[in-house]
Write a protein that holds these residues in place. Structure first.
Motif, PDB file in Angstrom:
ATOM      1  N   PRO A  24     -12.298  34.243  39.688  1.00  0.00           N
ATOM      2  CA  PRO A  24     -11.751  34.526  38.128  1.00  0.00           C
ATOM      3  C   PRO A  24     -10.146  33.486  37.358  1.00  0.00           C
ATOM      4  CG  PRO A  24     -11.843  35.883  39.445  1.00  0.00           C
ATOM      5  CD  PRO A  24     -12.152  34.677  40.920  1.00  0.00           C
ATOM      6  N   LEU A  25     -10.079  32.337  38.987  1.00  0.00           N
ATOM      7  CA  LEU A  25      -9.121  31.409  38.046  1.00  0.00           C
ATOM      8  C   LEU A  25     -10.012  29.841  37.371  1.00  0.00           C
ATOM      9  CD1 LEU A  25      -6.499  30.065  38.526  1.00  0.00           C
ATOM     10  CD2 LEU A  25      -6.687  28.975  39.837  1.00  0.00           C
ATOM     11  N   VAL A  26     -11.130  30.214  38.054  1.00  0.00           N
ATOM     12  CA  VAL A  26     -11.824  28.164  37.238  1.00  0.00           C
ATOM     13  C   VAL A  26     -12.284  28.987  35.774  1.00  0.00           C
ATOM     14  CG1 VAL A  26     -14.220  27.308  38.102  1.00  0.00           C
ATOM     15  CG2 VAL A  26     -12.265  27.398  39.795  1.00  0.00           C
ATOM     16  N   THR A  27     -13.059  30.146  35.581  1.00  0.00           N
ATOM     17  CA  THR A  27     -12.945  30.729  34.674  1.00  0.00           C
ATOM     18  C   THR A  27     -12.420  31.191  33.919  1.00  0.00           C
ATOM     19  OG1 THR A  27     -14.443  31.951  35.905  1.00  0.00           O
ATOM     20  CG2 THR A  27     -14.030  32.673  33.605  1.00  0.00           C
ATOM     21  N   ALA A  28     -11.055  31.621  33.859  1.00  0.00           N
ATOM     22  CA  ALA A  28     -10.061  31.239  33.176  1.00  0.00           C
ATOM     23  C   ALA A  28      -9.146  30.251  32.676  1.00  0.00           C
ATOM     24  CB  ALA A  28      -8.821  31.417  33.688  1.00  0.00           C
ATOM     25  N   GLY A  29      -9.316  29.226  33.497  1.00  0.00           N
ATOM     26  CA  GLY A  29      -9.454  27.447  33.450  1.00  0.00           C
ATOM     27  C   GLY A  29     -10.262  27.260  32.418  1.00  0.00           C
ATOM     28  N   GLU A  30     -11.574  27.801  32.681  1.00  0.00           N
ATOM     29  CA  GLU A  30     -12.809  27.231  31.688  1.00  0.00           C
ATOM     30  C   GLU A  30     -12.952  27.380  30.220  1.00  0.00           C
ATOM     31  OE1 GLU A  30     -16.084  28.092  33.661  1.00  0.00           O
ATOM     32  OE2 GLU A  30     -16.226  26.461  34.633  1.00  0.00           O
ATOM     33  N   ALA A  31     -11.921  28.597  30.246  1.00  0.00           N
ATOM     34  CA  ALA A  31     -12.133  29.534  29.043  1.00  0.00           C
ATOM     35  C   ALA A  31     -11.337  29.315  27.923  1.00  0.00           C
ATOM     36  CB  ALA A  31     -11.371  31.264  28.848  1.00  0.00           C
ATOM     37  N   LEU A  32      -9.848  28.528  28.731  1.00  0.00           N
ATOM     38  CA  LEU A  32      -8.409  27.756  28.472  1.00  0.00           C
ATOM     39  C   LEU A  32      -8.989  26.947  27.710  1.00  0.00           C
ATOM     40  CD1 LEU A  32      -5.666  28.239  27.408  1.00  0.00           C
ATOM     41  CD2 LEU A  32      -5.323  27.493  29.588  1.00  0.00           C
ATOM     42  N   ILE A  33      -9.599  25.979  28.329  1.00  0.00           N
ATOM     43  CA  ILE A  33     -10.250  24.591  27.709  1.00  0.00           C
ATOM     44  C   ILE A  33     -11.113  25.062  27.063  1.00  0.00           C
ATOM     45  CG2 ILE A  33     -11.572  22.745  28.602  1.00  0.00           C
ATOM     46  CD1 ILE A  33     -10.936  22.502  31.457  1.00  0.00           C
ATOM     47  N   SER A  34     -11.956  25.798  26.930  1.00  0.00           N
ATOM     48  CA  SER A  34     -13.207  25.945  25.330  1.00  0.00           C
ATOM     49  C   SER A  34     -12.348  26.460  24.359  1.00  0.00           C
ATOM     50  CB  SER A  34     -13.995  26.907  25.605  1.00  0.00           C
ATOM     51  OG  SER A  34     -14.552  26.837  26.680  1.00  0.00           O
ATOM     52  N   THR A  35     -10.675  27.310  24.632  1.00  0.00           N
ATOM     53  CA  THR A  35     -10.921  27.864  23.791  1.00  0.00           C
ATOM     54  C   THR A  35      -9.544  26.751  22.458  1.00  0.00           C
ATOM     55  OG1 THR A  35     -10.265  29.553  24.652  1.00  0.00           O
ATOM     56  CG2 THR A  35      -8.114  28.789  22.732  1.00  0.00           C
ATOM     57  N   VAL A  36      -8.914  25.586  23.284  1.00  0.00           N
ATOM     58  CA  VAL A  36      -8.185  24.524  23.206  1.00  0.00           C
ATOM     59  C   VAL A  36      -9.586  23.694  22.579  1.00  0.00           C
ATOM     60  CG1 VAL A  36      -6.585  22.502  24.462  1.00  0.00           C
ATOM     61  CG2 VAL A  36      -5.984  24.146  24.534  1.00  0.00           C
ATOM     62  N   SER A  37     -10.544  23.284  23.254  1.00  0.00           N
ATOM     63  CA  SER A  37     -11.217  21.976  22.629  1.00  0.00           C
ATOM     64  C   SER A  37     -12.587  22.261  21.751  1.00  0.00           C
ATOM     65  CB  SER A  37     -12.052  21.197  23.650  1.00  0.00           C
ATOM     66  OG  SER A  37     -12.767  21.675  24.439  1.00  0.00           O
ATOM     67  N   GLY A  38     -13.012  23.960  21.907  1.00  0.00           N
ATOM     68  CA  GLY A  38     -13.769  23.766  21.126  1.00  0.00           C
ATOM     69  C   GLY A  38     -15.359  23.684  21.893  1.00  0.00           C
ATOM     70  N   TYR A  39     -14.955  23.305  23.280  1.00  0.00           N
ATOM     71  CA  TYR A  39     -15.984  22.485  23.656  1.00  0.00           C
ATOM     72  C   TYR A  39     -16.569  23.536  24.518  1.00  0.00           C
ATOM     73  CZ  TYR A  39     -18.697  20.552  28.164  1.00  0.00           C
ATOM     74  OH  TYR A  39     -19.285  19.397  28.346  1.00  0.00           O
ATOM     75  N   THR A  40     -18.204  23.552  24.576  1.00  0.00           N
ATOM     76  CA  THR A  40     -18.445  24.594  25.262  1.00  0.00           C
ATOM     77  C   THR A  40     -19.125  24.420  26.213  1.00  0.00           C
ATOM     78  OG1 THR A  40     -19.281  25.856  23.336  1.00  0.00           O
ATOM     79  CG2 THR A  40     -20.694  26.731  25.222  1.00  0.00           C
ATOM     80  N   PHE A  41     -18.870  24.787  27.574  1.00  0.00           N
ATOM     81  CA  PHE A  41     -19.851  23.911  29.190  1.00  0.00           C
ATOM     82  C   PHE A  41     -21.635  24.251  28.818  1.00  0.00           C
ATOM     83  CE2 PHE A  41     -15.398  24.998  29.744  1.00  0.00           C
ATOM     84  CZ  PHE A  41     -14.378  23.655  30.506  1.00  0.00           C
ATOM     85  N   SER A  42     -22.133  22.850  29.071  1.00  0.00           N
ATOM     86  CA  SER A  42     -23.373  22.663  29.798  1.00  0.00           C
ATOM     87  C   SER A  42     -23.545  23.801  30.724  1.00  0.00           C
ATOM     88  CB  SER A  42     -24.262  21.879  29.938  1.00  0.00           C
ATOM     89  OG  SER A  42     -23.462  21.145  31.248  1.00  0.00           O
ATOM     90  N   GLU A  43     -25.001  24.286  30.293  1.00  0.00           N
ATOM     91  CA  GLU A  43     -25.894  25.166  31.712  1.00  0.00           C
ATOM     92  C   GLU A  43     -25.562  24.833  33.108  1.00  0.00           C
ATOM     93  OE1 GLU A  43     -29.889  27.218  32.661  1.00  0.00           O
ATOM     94  OE2 GLU A  43     -29.271  26.857  30.644  1.00  0.00           O
TER      95      GLU A  43
END
Length: 97
Positions: A13-32
């Motif tokens: 859950p910590l990693v998922t929350a971090g990824e979500a925050l990065i996506s929100t701030v940068s607009g970056y969507t993580f690749s598959e």
């Protein structure tokens, strides 16, 4: 004495929350592929968690849960601010400002 749960799911859950925050701030969507690698690593760390937690002198699970809550808490207003900003820019453009 520190009590450690044997099936902690505190890291994922910590990693998922971090990824979500990065996506929100940068607009970056993580690749598959990035998601697959992240999931594999976090799954491994979740499995190693009892061993890792036994090496520290504090409640590591609660620390990770708290950090997850902080990241999620940061994501909420940042997401709202970015959404509001886009709406304001659109309104200014359509009103001729």
């Amino acid at each position: 004495m520190t009590t450690v749960s044997t099936n902690s799911q505190a890291i994922s859950p910590l990693v998922t929350a971090g990824e979500a925050l990065i996506s929100t701030v940068s607009g970056y969507t993580f690749s598959e592929n990035a998601v697959k690698v992240s999931s594999g690593v976090t799954s491994l760390l979740d499995g190693l968690f009892p061993t890792l937690a036994s090496k520290v002198g504090f409640d590591m699970e609660r620390v990770l849960i708290g950090a997850t809550e902080v990241l999620t808490g940061l994501n909420t207003p940042l997401s709202a601010a970015k959404t509001r900003q886009r709406v304001s820019q659109t309104t200014a453009i359509t009103n001729g400002a």
